[in-house]
Design a protein around this motif. Structure first.
Motif, short mmCIF file in Angstrom:
data_model
loop_
_atom_site.label_atom_id
_atom_site.label_comp_id
_atom_site.label_asym_id
_atom_site.label_seq_id
_atom_site.Cartn_x
_atom_site.Cartn_y
_atom_site.Cartn_z
N ALA A 31 0.89 -1.26 0.24
CA ALA A 31 0.10 -0.11 -0.17
C ALA A 31 0.69 1.12 -0.18
CB ALA A 31 -0.96 -0.17 1.26
N LEU A 32 2.18 1.28 0.49
CA LEU A 32 3.16 2.22 0.42
C LEU A 32 3.89 2.46 -0.75
CD1 LEU A 32 4.26 1.77 4.23
CD2 LEU A 32 2.18 3.02 3.38
N ARG A 37 7.56 4.50 2.33
CA ARG A 37 8.55 3.68 3.00
C ARG A 37 9.59 4.01 3.68
NH1 ARG A 37 9.10 -2.55 3.43
NH2 ARG A 37 10.83 -2.37 4.95
N GLU A 38 10.35 4.84 2.85
CA GLU A 38 11.54 5.26 3.52
C GLU A 38 11.22 6.19 4.48
OE1 GLU A 38 14.66 5.79 -0.23
OE2 GLU A 38 12.98 7.42 -0.15
N ARG A 67 4.25 11.07 6.00
CA ARG A 67 3.81 10.73 7.29
C ARG A 67 2.41 10.52 7.36
NH1 ARG A 67 6.49 12.09 13.05
NH2 ARG A 67 4.86 11.46 14.35
N ALA A 68 1.67 11.51 7.03
CA ALA A 68 0.18 11.53 7.24
C ALA A 68 -0.48 10.24 6.25
CB ALA A 68 -0.39 12.84 6.84
N ARG A 69 0.21 10.17 5.21
CA ARG A 69 -0.28 9.13 4.23
C ARG A 69 -0.05 7.75 4.82
NH1 ARG A 69 1.23 12.06 -1.56
NH2 ARG A 69 -0.25 13.52 -1.58
N LYS A 73 -2.87 5.27 5.46
CA LYS A 73 -3.09 3.94 4.75
C LYS A 73 -2.94 2.74 5.33
CE LYS A 73 -0.92 5.43 0.30
NZ LYS A 73 0.30 5.51 -0.66
N LEU A 74 -2.06 2.81 6.61
CA LEU A 74 -2.01 1.87 7.57
C LEU A 74 -3.19 1.78 8.44
CD1 LEU A 74 1.97 1.26 7.69
CD2 LEU A 74 0.02 0.11 6.30
N GLY A 75 -4.05 2.82 8.63
CA GLY A 75 -5.01 2.80 9.72
C GLY A 75 -4.60 3.05 11.14
#
Length: 113
Positions: A31-32, A37-38, A67-69, A73-75
Motif C-alpha cells: 500500500a506504500l 516506506r523510507e 507521514r500522514a499518508r 494507509k495503515l489505519g
C-alpha cells in the motif's frame, strides 16, 4: 469510562486492524510508495520530521505529507501505533519469510507467566 477500559478498547482496535490486514491477505507494505516506506522506516527509528527531511533531501512539509499518508494507509493514528502494527505484522508473518519464532525447548519447563 476508566483509563483501563480506554486502554483495553484502544488495544482491541489496534489488534483488530492488524488482524484485518492479515485476514484479508493484503500485503500491507504494498500500500506504500517507496518514498513513504523510507519515511516510515526513519519514523520507526524515532527520527524527527526535520531529521527525516534532511536525510532524504526533501522539505519538512513533504515529510509531514508522507507521514500522514503512511498513517492513513495503515489505519493508525500515530507513530507508536505504527511501530506496534509493523512489529505485529512482521512477527505474524515470520514463518512466511523463513524466520523462526523462538519456542521453548521440549526439555525445559516453560517459564511462569
Amino acid at each position: 469510562m476508566s483509563a483501563a477500559t480506554v486502554r483495553k478498547t484502544d488495544f482491541d482496535r489496534k489488534t483488530r486492524k492488524a488482524m484485518q490486514w492479515e485476514h484479508e491477505g493484503q500485503d500491507w507494505m504494498r500500500a506504500l510508495t517507496p518514498r513513504e516506506r523510507e519515511v516510515m522506516d526513519l519514523l520507526m527509528e524515532g527520527r524527527a520530521n526535520k531529521v527525516i527531511a534532511d536525510r532524504l533531501g526533501i522539505s519538512i512539509r513533504t515529510v509531514e505529507v508522507h507521514r500522514a499518508r503512511v498513517l492513513s494507509k495503515l489505519g493508525v493514528r500515530n507513530a507508536v501505533e505504527l511501530v506496534w502494527m509493523v512489529h505485529y505484522q512482521r512477527l505474524s508473518s515470520a514463518p512466511a519469510y523463513g524466520l523462526r519464532v523462538a519456542e521453548p525447548d521440549a526439555g525445559q519447563p516453560e517459564a511462569p507467566r
